[in-house]
Write an enzyme that holds these catalytic residues in place. Structure first.
Site, PDB file in Angstrom:
ATOM      1  N   LEU A  44       0.813  -1.213   0.000  1.00  0.00           N
ATOM      2  CA  LEU A  44       0.000   0.000   0.000  1.00  0.00           C
ATOM      3  C   LEU A  44       0.844   1.260   0.000  1.00  0.00           C
ATOM      4  O   LEU A  44       1.801   1.394   0.763  1.00  0.00           O
ATOM      5  CB  LEU A  44      -0.910   0.002   1.238  1.00  0.00           C
ATOM      6  CG  LEU A  44      -1.819   1.217   1.417  1.00  0.00           C
ATOM      7  CD1 LEU A  44      -3.214   0.803   1.841  1.00  0.00           C
ATOM      8  CD2 LEU A  44      -1.228   2.181   2.455  1.00  0.00           C
ATOM      9  N   ASP A  47       0.154   8.736   1.725  1.00  0.00           N
ATOM     10  CA  ASP A  47       0.536  10.143   1.634  1.00  0.00           C
ATOM     11  C   ASP A  47       1.892  10.383   0.977  1.00  0.00           C
ATOM     12  O   ASP A  47       2.885   9.723   1.314  1.00  0.00           O
ATOM     13  CB  ASP A  47       0.630  10.760   3.029  1.00  0.00           C
ATOM     14  CG  ASP A  47      -0.621  10.596   3.866  1.00  0.00           C
ATOM     15  OD1 ASP A  47      -1.568   9.948   3.403  1.00  0.00           O
ATOM     16  OD2 ASP A  47      -0.623  11.099   5.000  1.00  0.00           O
ATOM     17  N   GLN A  63       4.332   7.246   1.879  1.00  0.00           N
ATOM     18  CA  GLN A  63       4.023   6.256   2.893  1.00  0.00           C
ATOM     19  C   GLN A  63       3.858   4.893   2.228  1.00  0.00           C
ATOM     20  O   GLN A  63       3.150   4.766   1.218  1.00  0.00           O
ATOM     21  CB  GLN A  63       2.726   6.637   3.596  1.00  0.00           C
ATOM     22  CG  GLN A  63       2.835   7.887   4.458  1.00  0.00           C
ATOM     23  CD  GLN A  63       3.449   7.577   5.800  1.00  0.00           C
ATOM     24  OE1 GLN A  63       2.801   7.066   6.695  1.00  0.00           O
ATOM     25  NE2 GLN A  63       4.725   7.884   5.949  1.00  0.00           N
ATOM     26  N   TYR A 106       5.420   7.839  10.142  1.00  0.00           N
ATOM     27  CA  TYR A 106       4.253   8.491   9.545  1.00  0.00           C
ATOM     28  C   TYR A 106       4.661   9.762   8.801  1.00  0.00           C
ATOM     29  O   TYR A 106       5.831  10.111   8.716  1.00  0.00           O
ATOM     30  CB  TYR A 106       3.220   8.772  10.624  1.00  0.00           C
ATOM     31  CG  TYR A 106       2.332   7.580  10.965  1.00  0.00           C
ATOM     32  CD1 TYR A 106       2.671   6.290  10.574  1.00  0.00           C
ATOM     33  CD2 TYR A 106       1.160   7.752  11.684  1.00  0.00           C
ATOM     34  CE1 TYR A 106       1.859   5.207  10.887  1.00  0.00           C
ATOM     35  CE2 TYR A 106       0.337   6.679  12.003  1.00  0.00           C
ATOM     36  CZ  TYR A 106       0.694   5.403  11.606  1.00  0.00           C
ATOM     37  OH  TYR A 106      -0.124   4.341  11.918  1.00  0.00           O
ATOM     38  N   ARG A 167       0.102  14.917  14.332  1.00  0.00           N
ATOM     39  CA  ARG A 167       0.997  14.334  13.323  1.00  0.00           C
ATOM     40  C   ARG A 167       1.146  15.233  12.087  1.00  0.00           C
ATOM     41  O   ARG A 167       0.483  16.229  11.932  1.00  0.00           O
ATOM     42  CB  ARG A 167       0.475  12.962  12.899  1.00  0.00           C
ATOM     43  CG  ARG A 167      -0.952  12.938  12.391  1.00  0.00           C
ATOM     44  CD  ARG A 167      -1.375  11.497  12.063  1.00  0.00           C
ATOM     45  NE  ARG A 167      -2.787  11.390  11.697  1.00  0.00           N
ATOM     46  CZ  ARG A 167      -3.779  11.119  12.542  1.00  0.00           C
ATOM     47  NH1 ARG A 167      -3.516  10.925  13.826  1.00  0.00           N
ATOM     48  NH2 ARG A 167      -5.027  11.036  12.128  1.00  0.00           N
ATOM     49  N   GLU A 222      -5.676  16.627   9.030  1.00  0.00           N
ATOM     50  CA  GLU A 222      -4.454  15.916   8.649  1.00  0.00           C
ATOM     51  C   GLU A 222      -3.666  16.724   7.623  1.00  0.00           C
ATOM     52  O   GLU A 222      -4.209  17.553   6.892  1.00  0.00           O
ATOM     53  CB  GLU A 222      -4.809  14.539   8.080  1.00  0.00           C
ATOM     54  CG  GLU A 222      -5.420  13.595   9.103  1.00  0.00           C
ATOM     55  CD  GLU A 222      -5.364  12.147   8.670  1.00  0.00           C
ATOM     56  OE1 GLU A 222      -4.796  11.342   9.422  1.00  0.00           O
ATOM     57  OE2 GLU A 222      -5.880  11.811   7.584  1.00  0.00           O
TER      58      GLU A 222
END
Length: 489
Positions: A44, A47, A63, A106, A167, A222
């Site tokens: 997968l 971002d 990511q 992250y 985050r 986010e």
């Protein structure tokens, strides 16, 4: 930790013998692999991270969970490019598993300092009770491409009054100082952005919340990104928990922006207009921008959304990134154009002109599964006109203009394998213009559509049969003049 969590939070070296090879073989058989978009080799992608220009090249990370299509143990995967059109696979950039990123590296951003590229990211950890503890961390890349993580986090705790949803630092330099915005959730479960300042990227001081007029706008913001463009301040972010409102906010989560006076760094006040969506399509999230050496502001986003299954999941991979876009401001609205360097992807060209009169027509040389196409419709009195692409006997994706409603509509109800049906099969927006220009970048399983030179953009995944390659032009309830050009990719 239960078994499903153990499976999701494995690192590559914890894969079973032969697992990665089997996964790569599974991915290689997938009919929806892209040809000119950044996509993961396995697993997968989500971002975009660390988008920056350094040592004469563009660097872009994303990511990545390599061992499945769920959101598991996240790595930063590294790509680089000399021209924004052709990307080189560099490999893993940041590997998780340390004390401050034990459950994933992250999202974050990058900035050059002292001839090195500093990568600031959120380290995700979980304790024995599965409670999240985020840390804001630094990794440093030297001119040889070596990346080393700093031993200690640079922001080691969540400020009082906020939850563990803290985050996605986005860093920039201004007036001899470094600043960053971090997405946060207040203790009352509303979203916001926190502003920090540092003299050296290592010692960070919390200045407080960025003060906006959106005190109750979703439950989490986010991937915030603040920058200035044409003497205006721009805040891009992805709020979660926004209810649909007419043609707006139709996806599970949104990405959009505020524009206004430049952020006052002393008071943290950002005077802004209304929240506007960046993209009108089905699959667009977590955008990140950077300043190119020539001053352009460039944007890349995740062409996907969280918490939705995609047809490629069964083939061992999920998602891709959008093409790079150039941003400009027009009367408080962000205009998005495909990066000019993308013209380097163009190969064989075909042009056509046709007067459409209550008909659907195919034109010689217009077909394929991977191409760029520009279509201009003018002198129209038709009630509806547009394009059917990736079309076959039983499939088509439809882009059309409804003259009576003054709406551009993207319809993927017959596009092939479906995605996110519960959020609807069409997307639309209002455009009132004497002529309509549609610029489409069609790849094996996606389309990016720029309306009237970036006034609006629709980004969507589509999953048609490989034989559905027809392009058809139509007008109904009248006529329209069509000028079209297509480049094979």
């Amino acid at each position: 930790m239960n078994m499903s969590r153990m499976q999701k939070y494995r690192r590559i070296e914890q894969a079973a013998p032969g697992e990665l090879e089997r996964l790569r073989e599974q991915v290689s058989r997938c009919p929806w692999r892209q040809t000119f978009h950044i996509q993961p080799s396995t697993g997968l992608l989500n971002d975009p991270n660390g988008f920056a220009y350094y040592q004469g090249e563009y660097h872009l990370f994303y990511q990545w969970f390599p061992l499945g299509t769920e959101h598991g143990m996240k790595y930063w995967y590294h790509m680089k490019s000399a021209d924004l059109a052709h990307w080189q696979d560099v490999g893993i950039g940041i590997e998780p598993g340390g004390p401050y990123d034990s459950h994933g590296a992250y999202s974050g951003s990058a900035i050059e300092k002292d001839h090195k590229l500093y990568l600031m990211y959120t380290g995700n950890t979980r304790d024995a009770d599965w409670i999240r503890n985020p840390y804001q961390c630094i990794a440093v890349m030297d001119e040889h491409g070596r990346i080393v993580k700093e031993e200690k986090p640079v922001i080691s705790s969540v400020p009082e009054g906020y939850t563990e949803h803290f985050r996605d630092p986005k860093v920039w330099a201004e007036a001899g100082q470094y600043y960053c915005v971090i997405g946060a959730q207040r203790s009352n479960l509303t979203g916001c952005v926190l502003l920090y300042r540092s003299p050296d990227l290592k010692e960070w001081e919390l200045l407080g919340e960025m003060v906006t007029r959106l005190s109750h706008f979703g439950y989490m913001w986010e991937c915030p990104d603040y920058f200035e463009l044409a003497d205006q301040g721009v805040l891009i972010f992805s709020p979660q928990g926004i209810e649909p409102e007419g043609e707006h906010f139709r996806n599970i989560y949104q990405s959009g922006y505020l524009t206004g006076k430049p952020l006052n760094l002393d008071t943290r006040v950002f005077e802004h207009g209304e929240f506007q969506e960046l993209d009108r399509g089905f699959d667009f999230y977590a955008p990140q921008t950077m300043a190119a050496p020539d001053g352009r502001r460039l944007l890349v986003a995740w062409m996907g959304l969280p918490e939705i299954g995609y047809p490629t999941d069964g083939s061992g991979w999920a998602h891709c990134l959008t093409l790079p876009r150039e941003l400009s401001l027009r009367e408080g609205k962000l205009i998005q154009k495909p990066a000019r360097e993308l013209s380097k992807l163009r190969k064989e060209m075909t042009r056509a002109h046709h007067s459409l009169h209550d008909e659907t027509r195919r034109l010689d040389g217009f077909s394929g599964a991977s191409y760029e196409m520009i279509c201009e419709f003018s002198a129209y009195d038709a009630e509806q006109f547009g394009i059917e692409f990736r079309a076959g006997a039983h499939e088509k994706t439809v882009l059309k203009y409804d003259r009576l409603r003054k709406k551009v509509i993207l319809d993927r109800s017959l596009s092939g394998q479906t995605v996110g049906e519960e959020y609807g099969l069409t997307r639309e927006c209002t455009v009132d213009a004497p002529a309509l220009k549609f610029q489409l970048f069609v790849d094996t399983s996606s389309v990016e559509i720029f309306i009237n030179d970036g006034e609006e953009v629709f980004t969507s995944r589509i999953f048609p049969d490989k034989l559905s390659t027809e392009i058809r032009f139509f007008a109904s309830g009248g006529s329209a003049e069509l000028d079209a050009v297509v480049w094979k990719y």
